[in-house]
Write a protein that holds these residues in place. Structure first.
Motif, PDB file in Angstrom:
ATOM      1  N   HIS A   1       0.815  -1.218   0.000  1.00 28.60           N
ATOM      2  CA  HIS A   1       0.000   0.000   0.000  1.00 28.60           C
ATOM      3  C   HIS A   1       0.852   1.273   0.000  1.00 28.60           C
ATOM      4  O   HIS A   1       0.350   2.347   0.318  1.00 28.60           O
ATOM      5  CB  HIS A   1      -0.981   0.003   1.181  1.00 28.60           C
ATOM      6  CG  HIS A   1      -1.740  -1.285   1.319  1.00 28.60           C
ATOM      7  ND1 HIS A   1      -2.610  -1.737   0.346  1.00 28.60           N
ATOM      8  CD2 HIS A   1      -1.732  -2.222   2.299  1.00 28.60           C
ATOM      9  CE1 HIS A   1      -3.113  -2.909   0.737  1.00 28.60           C
ATOM     10  NE2 HIS A   1      -2.602  -3.223   1.901  1.00 28.60           N
ATOM     11  N   ARG A   2       2.137   1.135  -0.393  1.00 30.33           N
ATOM     12  CA  ARG A   2       3.033   2.291  -0.367  1.00 30.33           C
ATOM     13  C   ARG A   2       3.848   2.465  -1.651  1.00 30.33           C
ATOM     14  O   ARG A   2       4.075   3.597  -2.079  1.00 30.33           O
ATOM     15  CB  ARG A   2       4.016   2.185   0.811  1.00 30.33           C
ATOM     16  CG  ARG A   2       3.372   2.321   2.183  1.00 30.33           C
ATOM     17  CD  ARG A   2       4.415   2.238   3.290  1.00 30.33           C
ATOM     18  NE  ARG A   2       3.824   2.283   4.615  1.00 30.33           N
ATOM     19  CZ  ARG A   2       3.532   3.382   5.296  1.00 30.33           C
ATOM     20  NH1 ARG A   2       3.804   4.562   4.761  1.00 30.33           N
ATOM     21  NH2 ARG A   2       2.995   3.327   6.498  1.00 30.33           N
ATOM     22  N   THR A   3       4.325   1.384  -2.242  1.00 35.00           N
ATOM     23  CA  THR A   3       5.311   1.515  -3.321  1.00 35.00           C
ATOM     24  C   THR A   3       4.733   2.052  -4.624  1.00 35.00           C
ATOM     25  O   THR A   3       5.493   2.468  -5.503  1.00 35.00           O
ATOM     26  CB  THR A   3       6.003   0.162  -3.590  1.00 35.00           C
ATOM     27  OG1 THR A   3       5.018  -0.861  -3.776  1.00 35.00           O
ATOM     28  CG2 THR A   3       6.901  -0.237  -2.432  1.00 35.00           C
ATOM     29  N   HIS A   4       3.415   2.061  -4.781  1.00 32.08           N
ATOM     30  CA  HIS A   4       2.826   2.631  -5.994  1.00 32.08           C
ATOM     31  C   HIS A   4       2.798   4.158  -5.952  1.00 32.08           C
ATOM     32  O   HIS A   4       2.660   4.812  -6.986  1.00 32.08           O
ATOM     33  CB  HIS A   4       1.394   2.111  -6.181  1.00 32.08           C
ATOM     34  CG  HIS A   4       0.445   2.583  -5.117  1.00 32.08           C
ATOM     35  ND1 HIS A   4       0.539   2.172  -3.811  1.00 32.08           N
ATOM     36  CD2 HIS A   4      -0.616   3.439  -5.165  1.00 32.08           C
ATOM     37  CE1 HIS A   4      -0.417   2.741  -3.093  1.00 32.08           C
ATOM     38  NE2 HIS A   4      -1.120   3.518  -3.895  1.00 32.08           N
ATOM     39  N   LEU A   5       2.922   4.722  -4.739  1.00 32.65           N
ATOM     40  CA  LEU A   5       2.860   6.181  -4.554  1.00 32.65           C
ATOM     41  C   LEU A   5       3.858   6.537  -3.450  1.00 32.65           C
ATOM     42  O   LEU A   5       3.632   6.206  -2.285  1.00 32.65           O
ATOM     43  CB  LEU A   5       1.447   6.611  -4.168  1.00 32.65           C
ATOM     44  CG  LEU A   5       1.187   8.119  -4.111  1.00 32.65           C
ATOM     45  CD1 LEU A   5       1.241   8.731  -5.516  1.00 32.65           C
ATOM     46  CD2 LEU A   5      -0.181   8.410  -3.478  1.00 32.65           C
ATOM     47  N   VAL A   6       4.953   7.207  -3.823  1.00 38.95           N
ATOM     48  CA  VAL A   6       6.040   7.459  -2.880  1.00 38.95           C
ATOM     49  C   VAL A   6       6.298   8.959  -2.764  1.00 38.95           C
ATOM     50  O   VAL A   6       5.794   9.766  -3.558  1.00 38.95           O
ATOM     51  CB  VAL A   6       7.328   6.731  -3.311  1.00 38.95           C
ATOM     52  CG1 VAL A   6       7.109   5.221  -3.319  1.00 38.95           C
ATOM     53  CG2 VAL A   6       7.793   7.211  -4.690  1.00 38.95           C
ATOM     54  N   PHE A   7       7.113   9.317  -1.784  1.00 39.39           N
ATOM     55  CA  PHE A   7       7.429  10.725  -1.561  1.00 39.39           C
ATOM     56  C   PHE A   7       8.537  11.190  -2.500  1.00 39.39           C
ATOM     57  O   PHE A   7       9.425  10.418  -2.880  1.00 39.39           O
ATOM     58  CB  PHE A   7       7.872  10.939  -0.112  1.00 39.39           C
ATOM     59  CG  PHE A   7       6.736  10.963   0.866  1.00 39.39           C
ATOM     60  CD1 PHE A   7       6.022  12.125   1.102  1.00 39.39           C
ATOM     61  CD2 PHE A   7       6.371   9.807   1.549  1.00 39.39           C
ATOM     62  CE1 PHE A   7       4.977  12.157   2.001  1.00 39.39           C
ATOM     63  CE2 PHE A   7       5.325   9.823   2.452  1.00 39.39           C
ATOM     64  CZ  PHE A   7       4.617  11.000   2.685  1.00 39.39           C
TER      65      PHE A   7
END
Length: 331
Positions: free
Chosen positions: A251-257
């Protein structure tokens, strides 16, 4: 202590006194300007800090000529309806009560662990312009009874009066280095880590607490604000999209900072960054805490927020146009 001394040898008693003295000395030591209080659940101490003892944050990244400086604000209320549950659609889809703590919700009024893209798209919303997105974060509590809004969860150590936010700011922002592209509908986003304390600070780089009169000072501890000021939680969502999926296994690696300059790494694309500010009128010197998993002990570093984009494509197009043209718009 005297009873122990009677049963022990003199040398043992002296050692015991020395150990106790050292323990008391260490207990009195801590970060300058901080204090430890037992949380209202009685589970474990949590840290508070005088906002005046917090360092001023460094300046934001410099906006380059191709940067996008516009903003889009949307007013979805402050959960006046009292929408709470202990689910987490983004982090624990399909698991009822998977969060073990209550969340505040604005936007989509149907959000729970079993929500689907289809159910979210068909539900009512507290947002204007047909924005059925869901925005949520752990509730903040103070000690004491809470009446109809109490929602005690004593089994998980979350008890006390839930504070309804005094204000909720939802703002979409651009990139300091480039234009932004449309965020896909049903994109999942998360910031912070609900297990931030128990995992030693993993994914807590963007935990932010401040006071309404000291926005240039950001801390990971619970701030003690000056009289008349509000406690403010700030949530910045990641904004560099992989260009293909609306979710990922973690739930994180598709949209990162982005990096410290505001640039997205190769292979990702900047989308509007959701910036949220949740303000509270907290009773002076109260031991307020966020709801959390039991093992997180109400630590402020376990703060987090989640978002599912359910804007109509036409609205997202308008948001992107506003941001890329440098305007300040809103619903």
């Amino acid at each position: 202590m005297h009873g122990i001394g009677v049963r022990c040898s003199l040398s043992g008693w002296i050692v015991g006194v020395a150990v106790l003295s050292l323990t008391l000395m260490l207990a009195g030591c801590g970060t300058p300007g901080t204090s430890e209080h037992s949380g209202h659940s009685g589970v474990a101490p949590v840290n508070y800090i005088d906002i005046g003892q917090v360092a001023v944050v460094p300046p934001a990244p410099v906006v380059r000529p191709d940067g996008s400086t516009g903003t889009w604000r949307i007013n979805c209320g402050r959960n006046e309806r009292g929408l709470y549950n202990s689910d987490n659609l983004v982090a624990s889809p399909g698991v009822a009560g998977g969060a073990h703590h209550f969340h505040d919700y604005v936007g989509n009024v149907s959000t729970n662990a079993f929500s689907t893209d289809q159910s979210l798209a068909a539900a009512d919303t507290t947002c204007p312009d047909d924005d059925r997105s869901t925005y949520y974060w752990p509730v903040l509590r103070e000690p004491g009874p809470g009446g109809a809004a109490q929602h005690d969860n004593s089994a998980d150590g979350n008890m006390g009066r839930i504070l309804v936010p005094a204000s909720v700011l939802l703002e979409f922002r651009g990139s300091p280095v480039s234009s932004v592209v449309e965020m896909p509908r049903f994109m999942r986003a998360t910031t912070g880590n609900p297990h931030g304390f128990s995992t030693g600070g993993v994914n807590t780089e963007h935990v932010q607490w401040t006071c309404s009169g000291a926005r240039d000072r950001i801390t990971k501890e619970y701030p003690r604000c000056a009289p008349g000021q509000q406690v403010v939680r700030i949530f910045d969502m990641p904004s560099c999209w992989n260009g293909t999926t609306t979710d990922s296994a973690d739930h994180r690696t598709h949209l990162v900072f982005p990096d410290s300059s505001g640039a997205c790494r190769s292979g990702t694309f900047p989308v509007p960054q959701l910036h949220m500010e949740i303000a509270y009128s907290v009773t002076p010197d109260s031991d307020y805490t966020i709801d959390s998993f039991p093992e997180e002990q109400h630590s402020p570093v376990s703060d987090h927020a989640d978002f599912v984009n359910v804007m109509p494509d036409s609205l997202m197009d308008t948001v992107v146009s506003c941001i890329n043209s440098g305007q300040h718009c809103g619903s």
